[in-house]
Motif scaffolding. Structure first.
Motif, PDB file in Angstrom:
ATOM      1  N   GLY A  47       0.851  -1.307   0.080  1.00 42.20           N
ATOM      2  CA  GLY A  47      -0.028  -0.028  -0.067  1.00 42.20           C
ATOM      3  C   GLY A  47       0.973   1.401   0.111  1.00 42.20           C
ATOM      4  O   GLY A  47       0.234   2.253  -0.164  1.00 42.20           O
ATOM      5  N   ARG A  48       2.077   1.121   0.554  1.00 39.17           N
ATOM      6  CA  ARG A  48       3.036   2.302   0.628  1.00 39.17           C
ATOM      7  C   ARG A  48       4.297   1.796   0.748  1.00 39.17           C
ATOM      8  O   ARG A  48       4.753   0.754   1.620  1.00 39.17           O
ATOM      9  CB  ARG A  48       2.554   3.247   1.733  1.00 39.17           C
ATOM     10  CG  ARG A  48       3.422   4.624   1.840  1.00 39.17           C
ATOM     11  CD  ARG A  48       3.039   5.341   3.027  1.00 39.17           C
ATOM     12  NE  ARG A  48       3.850   6.380   3.295  1.00 39.17           N
ATOM     13  CZ  ARG A  48       3.536   7.426   4.414  1.00 39.17           C
ATOM     14  NH1 ARG A  48       2.458   7.277   4.898  1.00 39.17           N
ATOM     15  NH2 ARG A  48       4.474   8.268   4.472  1.00 39.17           N
ATOM     16  N   THR A  49       5.340   2.549   0.198  1.00 41.29           N
ATOM     17  CA  THR A  49       6.852   2.138   0.492  1.00 41.29           C
ATOM     18  C   THR A  49       7.035   2.356   1.775  1.00 41.29           C
ATOM     19  O   THR A  49       6.780   3.194   2.435  1.00 41.29           O
ATOM     20  CB  THR A  49       7.598   2.809  -0.542  1.00 41.29           C
ATOM     21  OG1 THR A  49       8.966   2.301  -0.516  1.00 41.29           O
ATOM     22  CG2 THR A  49       7.728   4.252  -0.293  1.00 41.29           C
ATOM     23  N   LEU A  50       7.977   1.370   2.272  1.00 44.41           N
ATOM     24  CA  LEU A  50       8.407   1.459   3.583  1.00 44.41           C
ATOM     25  C   LEU A  50       9.489   2.367   3.698  1.00 44.41           C
ATOM     26  O   LEU A  50      10.052   2.826   4.862  1.00 44.41           O
ATOM     27  CB  LEU A  50       9.026   0.107   4.103  1.00 44.41           C
ATOM     28  CG  LEU A  50       8.055  -0.945   4.563  1.00 44.41           C
ATOM     29  CD1 LEU A  50       8.582  -2.170   4.917  1.00 44.41           C
ATOM     30  CD2 LEU A  50       7.157  -0.424   5.938  1.00 44.41           C
ATOM     31  N   SER A  51      10.278   2.793   2.716  1.00 41.39           N
ATOM     32  CA  SER A  51      11.559   3.543   2.573  1.00 41.39           C
ATOM     33  C   SER A  51      11.255   4.949   3.357  1.00 41.39           C
ATOM     34  O   SER A  51      12.310   5.417   3.930  1.00 41.39           O
ATOM     35  CB  SER A  51      11.749   3.918   1.366  1.00 41.39           C
ATOM     36  OG  SER A  51      10.866   4.713   0.615  1.00 41.39           O
ATOM     37  N   ARG A  52      10.063   5.584   3.905  1.00 42.56           N
ATOM     38  CA  ARG A  52       9.861   6.692   4.529  1.00 42.56           C
ATOM     39  C   ARG A  52       9.243   6.620   5.747  1.00 42.56           C
ATOM     40  O   ARG A  52       8.530   7.474   6.429  1.00 42.56           O
ATOM     41  CB  ARG A  52       9.082   7.817   3.799  1.00 42.56           C
ATOM     42  CG  ARG A  52       9.606   7.941   2.275  1.00 42.56           C
ATOM     43  CD  ARG A  52      10.904   8.707   2.340  1.00 42.56           C
ATOM     44  NE  ARG A  52      10.676  10.374   2.938  1.00 42.56           N
ATOM     45  CZ  ARG A  52      11.775  11.255   2.892  1.00 42.56           C
ATOM     46  NH1 ARG A  52      12.801  10.803   2.468  1.00 42.56           N
ATOM     47  NH2 ARG A  52      11.186  12.239   3.139  1.00 42.56           N
ATOM     48  N   LEU A  53       9.238   5.184   6.016  1.00 43.89           N
ATOM     49  CA  LEU A  53       8.376   4.798   7.480  1.00 43.89           C
ATOM     50  C   LEU A  53       9.300   4.131   8.387  1.00 43.89           C
ATOM     51  O   LEU A  53      10.337   3.570   8.160  1.00 43.89           O
ATOM     52  CB  LEU A  53       7.092   3.643   7.249  1.00 43.89           C
ATOM     53  CG  LEU A  53       6.235   4.208   6.495  1.00 43.89           C
ATOM     54  CD1 LEU A  53       5.184   2.983   5.908  1.00 43.89           C
ATOM     55  CD2 LEU A  53       5.352   5.312   6.887  1.00 43.89           C
ATOM     56  N   ASN A  54       9.324   4.657   9.719  1.00 45.94           N
ATOM     57  CA  ASN A  54       9.999   3.897  10.930  1.00 45.94           C
ATOM     58  C   ASN A  54       9.074   2.993  11.126  1.00 45.94           C
ATOM     59  O   ASN A  54       7.978   2.698  10.980  1.00 45.94           O
ATOM     60  CB  ASN A  54       9.919   5.115  11.990  1.00 45.94           C
ATOM     61  CG  ASN A  54      10.391   6.387  11.718  1.00 45.94           C
ATOM     62  OD1 ASN A  54      11.600   6.603  11.327  1.00 45.94           O
ATOM     63  ND2 ASN A  54       9.859   7.175  12.502  1.00 45.94           N
ATOM     64  N   MET A  55      10.039   1.791  11.553  1.00 45.25           N
ATOM     65  CA  MET A  55       9.370   0.337  11.608  1.00 45.25           C
ATOM     66  C   MET A  55       9.582   0.053  13.216  1.00 45.25           C
ATOM     67  O   MET A  55      10.680   0.029  13.743  1.00 45.25           O
ATOM     68  CB  MET A  55       9.979  -0.494  10.744  1.00 45.25           C
ATOM     69  CG  MET A  55       9.854  -0.254   9.304  1.00 45.25           C
ATOM     70  SD  MET A  55       8.128  -0.323   8.752  1.00 45.25           S
ATOM     71  CE  MET A  55       7.421  -1.938   9.324  1.00 45.25           C
ATOM     72  N   GLY A  56       8.737  -0.702  13.777  1.00 45.31           N
ATOM     73  CA  GLY A  56       8.927  -1.176  15.036  1.00 45.31           C
ATOM     74  C   GLY A  56       8.322  -2.362  15.212  1.00 45.31           C
ATOM     75  O   GLY A  56       7.511  -2.812  14.552  1.00 45.31           O
ATOM     76  N   TRP A  57       8.745  -3.074  16.378  1.00 47.44           N
ATOM     77  CA  TRP A  57       8.078  -4.466  16.733  1.00 47.44           C
ATOM     78  C   TRP A  57       7.741  -4.187  18.214  1.00 47.44           C
ATOM     79  O   TRP A  57       8.419  -3.741  19.100  1.00 47.44           O
ATOM     80  CB  TRP A  57       9.206  -5.723  16.644  1.00 47.44           C
ATOM     81  CG  TRP A  57       9.528  -5.923  15.128  1.00 47.44           C
ATOM     82  CD1 TRP A  57      10.362  -5.456  14.327  1.00 47.44           C
ATOM     83  CD2 TRP A  57       8.716  -7.083  14.568  1.00 47.44           C
ATOM     84  NE1 TRP A  57      10.337  -6.153  13.181  1.00 47.44           N
ATOM     85  CE2 TRP A  57       9.238  -7.110  13.309  1.00 47.44           C
ATOM     86  CE3 TRP A  57       7.587  -7.786  14.656  1.00 47.44           C
ATOM     87  CZ2 TRP A  57       8.707  -7.926  12.017  1.00 47.44           C
ATOM     88  CZ3 TRP A  57       7.263  -8.727  13.935  1.00 47.44           C
ATOM     89  CH2 TRP A  57       7.682  -8.670  12.498  1.00 47.44           C
TER      90      TRP A  57
END
Length: 124
Positions: A26-36
Motif C-alpha cells: 500500500g505504501r513504500t516502507l522507505s519513508r516509514l519508521n518500523m517497530g516491533w
C-alpha cells in the motif's frame, strides 16, 4: 494506507531462534519508521525494537537487548526481527508497526499502522 503482515512466528525451545518478517503493502516502507512490539497474556503491549526509515541506529527494549536484532530491506518492503537465545518469557503475540513521523517512537501510540500479529511460543 499501509498494510502490514507478520509471519515467522511459531513454537521454539528455550535457547532457540526465530526470525519474524513483516511485509508491507500500500505504501513504500522507505519513508516509514518500523517497530516491533509484543503482548503476552494479561500484559500490556511492550516495546521490542525499532529502526528509523533511514536505517542506522536501532533501539531495543531492555528485555531483548543483546538477543534480538531488527533490520529492514526497503527495496523489498520488508522488516525483520531476528530473535536469538529465546526465553519462555518471550512468549507473546508479536506485532509489526509503522509510522511516518520524524522521531522513532518506542510507545504503541507512536505508531499509526499495525499488523495483525504473529504468535511466538517458547517452551522451557
Amino acid at each position: 494506507q499501509v498494510q502490514l503482515v507478520e509471519s515467522g512466528g511459531g513454537l521454539a525451545q528455550a535457547g532457540g531462534s526465530l526470525r519474524l518478517s513483516c511485509a508491507a503493502s500500500g505504501r513504500t516502507l522507505s519513508r516509514l519508521n518500523m517497530g516491533w512490539f509484543r503482548q503476552g497474556p494479561g500484559k500490556e503491549r511492550e516495546f521490542v525494537a525499532a529502526i528509523p526509515w533511514l536505517g542506522g541506529r536501532t533501539y531495543y527494549g531492555d528485555a531483548v537487548k543483546g538477543r534480538f536484532t531488527i533490520s529492514r530491506d526497503n527495496a523489498k518492503n520488508m522488516a525483520y526481527l531476528q530473535m536469538n537465545n529465546l526465553k519462555p518469557e518471550d512468549t507473546a503475540v508479536y506485532y509489526c508497526a509503522a509510522d511516518s513521523s520524524a522521531v522513532t517512537g518506542r510507545r504503541p501510540n507512536d505508531y499509526d499502522y499495525w499488523g495483525q500479529g504473529t504468535q511466538v511460543t517458547v517452551s522451557s
